[in-house]
Design a protein around this motif. Structure first.
Motif, PDB file in Angstrom:
ATOM      1  N   LEU A 159       6.397   2.976   0.242  1.00 56.56           N
ATOM      2  CA  LEU A 159       7.493   2.165   0.950  1.00 56.56           C
ATOM      3  C   LEU A 159       7.116   1.568   2.257  1.00 56.56           C
ATOM      4  O   LEU A 159       7.556   0.557   2.631  1.00 56.56           O
ATOM      5  CB  LEU A 159       8.633   3.425   1.261  1.00 56.56           C
ATOM      6  N   PHE A 160       6.237   2.289   2.822  1.00 53.12           N
ATOM      7  CA  PHE A 160       5.535   1.505   3.937  1.00 53.12           C
ATOM      8  C   PHE A 160       4.919   0.256   3.457  1.00 53.12           C
ATOM      9  O   PHE A 160       4.878  -0.698   4.259  1.00 53.12           O
ATOM     10  CB  PHE A 160       4.533   2.601   4.276  1.00 53.12           C
ATOM     11  N   TYR A 161       4.330   0.305   2.516  1.00 54.12           N
ATOM     12  CA  TYR A 161       3.444  -1.235   1.819  1.00 54.12           C
ATOM     13  C   TYR A 161       4.445  -2.045   1.690  1.00 54.12           C
ATOM     14  O   TYR A 161       4.451  -3.201   1.847  1.00 54.12           O
ATOM     15  CB  TYR A 161       2.784  -0.730   0.729  1.00 54.12           C
ATOM     16  N   ASP A 162       5.536  -1.615   0.756  1.00 53.52           N
ATOM     17  CA  ASP A 162       6.796  -2.394   0.510  1.00 53.52           C
ATOM     18  C   ASP A 162       7.268  -3.146   1.805  1.00 53.52           C
ATOM     19  O   ASP A 162       7.453  -4.542   1.785  1.00 53.52           O
ATOM     20  CB  ASP A 162       8.098  -1.705  -0.114  1.00 53.52           C
ATOM     21  N   LEU A 163       7.509  -2.232   2.897  1.00 51.23           N
ATOM     22  CA  LEU A 163       8.081  -3.120   4.214  1.00 51.23           C
ATOM     23  C   LEU A 163       7.141  -3.916   4.757  1.00 51.23           C
ATOM     24  O   LEU A 163       7.738  -5.291   5.314  1.00 51.23           O
ATOM     25  CB  LEU A 163       8.461  -1.829   5.074  1.00 51.23           C
ATOM     26  N   GLU A 164       5.612  -3.562   4.609  1.00 53.63           N
ATOM     27  CA  GLU A 164       4.738  -4.617   5.406  1.00 53.63           C
ATOM     28  C   GLU A 164       4.590  -5.878   4.629  1.00 53.63           C
ATOM     29  O   GLU A 164       4.653  -6.959   5.164  1.00 53.63           O
ATOM     30  CB  GLU A 164       3.443  -3.819   5.403  1.00 53.63           C
ATOM     31  N   ILE A 165       4.780  -5.673   3.263  1.00 54.03           N
ATOM     32  CA  ILE A 165       4.675  -6.948   2.610  1.00 54.03           C
ATOM     33  C   ILE A 165       6.095  -7.875   2.668  1.00 54.03           C
ATOM     34  O   ILE A 165       5.790  -9.012   2.790  1.00 54.03           O
ATOM     35  CB  ILE A 165       4.580  -6.628   0.791  1.00 54.03           C
ATOM     36  N   MET A 166       7.018  -7.410   2.525  1.00 56.80           N
ATOM     37  CA  MET A 166       8.152  -8.016   2.889  1.00 56.80           C
ATOM     38  C   MET A 166       8.386  -8.471   4.154  1.00 56.80           C
ATOM     39  O   MET A 166       8.697  -9.838   4.145  1.00 56.80           O
ATOM     40  CB  MET A 166       9.543  -7.161   2.655  1.00 56.80           C
ATOM     41  N   LEU A 167       8.020  -7.942   5.289  1.00 60.85           N
ATOM     42  CA  LEU A 167       8.264  -8.681   6.316  1.00 60.85           C
ATOM     43  C   LEU A 167       7.296  -9.795   6.710  1.00 60.85           C
ATOM     44  O   LEU A 167       7.474 -10.916   7.251  1.00 60.85           O
ATOM     45  CB  LEU A 167       7.759  -7.817   7.713  1.00 60.85           C
ATOM     46  N   ARG A 168       5.968  -9.627   6.118  1.00 60.64           N
ATOM     47  CA  ARG A 168       4.975 -10.928   6.171  1.00 60.64           C
ATOM     48  C   ARG A 168       5.157 -11.808   5.126  1.00 60.64           C
ATOM     49  O   ARG A 168       4.654 -12.967   5.261  1.00 60.64           O
ATOM     50  CB  ARG A 168       3.720  -9.956   6.023  1.00 60.64           C
ATOM     51  N   THR A 169       5.890 -11.749   4.123  1.00 63.86           N
ATOM     52  CA  THR A 169       6.423 -12.850   3.270  1.00 63.86           C
ATOM     53  C   THR A 169       7.253 -13.775   3.627  1.00 63.86           C
ATOM     54  O   THR A 169       7.312 -14.491   3.363  1.00 63.86           O
ATOM     55  CB  THR A 169       6.874 -11.928   1.817  1.00 63.86           C
TER      56      THR A 169
END
Length: 263
Positions: A159-169
């Motif tokens: 989940l942490f990874y998902d959030l980091e990717i989404m915000l930087r996408t």
């Protein structure tokens, strides 16, 4: 799948060679993160010298909570953080072109290209903090709780990874991600200090379902202390599944909207 495994293996070898040539980069993140969570532990020790509980949680739960956030962060910093961090720069400078022309998934390469084993000792530090919290709280921990805790650590790391990717996408769509990344920083800072069980009404909706940093350390702590209900377990697994699907969709959408530096 076999080709991806070979690629990741070679990527890790190159990364280790680079890190050993620059040892400050190897140990620097460990020193910063361990110092941060040690200070956080001292802060909560000071708080509990004056009060018995924070919400429904006692000192034991709070120590486990700190150790859990430290553990998830350590895995994050070890595996994917330093790669994911570079996404906005790659988009802005056109370096993403090089990733799109390779026969390997660009997201896979970005995820594992900057693995930093220098933060591995923080995992041991975090486990020590968690064990101390269990001792302070006097919890009876069985094999079921341990397995459930490990499972939730794994899915909360995802989940942490998902959030980091989404915000930087979002860098595929907007010129500057500074404001969005400040939101990430503020949310993490708050949820690292306050467990999700404290949030009420709108705050709980926001930090459990919209920007769910509030569940990252809270739900595993509840699993380990045997205080998470069956609906809570289902919710935790469901929110991770939803955000993983959203992340993959948003990443693909971002790639479709990417304007090459050469175009």
């Amino acid at each position: 799948m076999k080709n991806n495994y070979r690629f990741i293996k070679e990527l890790l070898k190159l990364r280790m060679s680079h890190l050993m040539a620059f040892r400050l980069g190897f140990f620097g993140p460990l020193f910063v993160d361990v110092s941060l969570f040690f200070i956080q532990l001292l802060v909560f020790q000071a708080i509990f010298s004056n009060v018995d509980r924070i919400g429904s949680w006692g000192q034991g739960e709070m120590i486990i909570f700190i150790g859990t956030f430290s553990l998830v962060d350590a895995i994050n910093m070890t595996v994917y953080f330093f790669g994911v961090l570079t996404i906005p720069d790659k988009v802005r400078t056109g370096e993403m072109d090089l990733y799109l022309t390779k026969p390997v998934s660009p997201l896979l390469r970005i995820t594992f290209e900057k693995v930093n084993p220098g933060t591995l000792p923080q995992i041991l530090f975090s486990v020590g903090v968690i064990a101390y919290g269990v001792s302070v709280g006097g919890f009876q921990i069985g094999m079921i709780q341990v397995i459930g805790y490990i499972l939730f650590i794994a899915i909360m790391t995802l989940l942490f990874y998902d959030l980091e990717i989404m915000l930087r996408t979002t860098s595929f769509f907007i010129i500057s991600t500074t404001g969005i990344l400040k939101l990430e920083e503020a949310g993490l800072d708050l949820c690292m200090k306050i467990p999700g069980v404290i949030f009420q009404r709108g705050f709980k909706i926001f930090f459990y379902a919209i920007l769910p940093y509030g569940v990252i350390a809270t739900l595993p702590t509840q699993v380990l202390t045997n205080s998470l209900s069956v609906p809570g377990i289902i919710f935790g697994m469901g929110i991770v599944a939803v955000f993983t699907a959203l992340m993959l969709w948003f990443w693909k959408l971002g790639l479709r909207h990417y304007n090459s530096a050469s175009s």
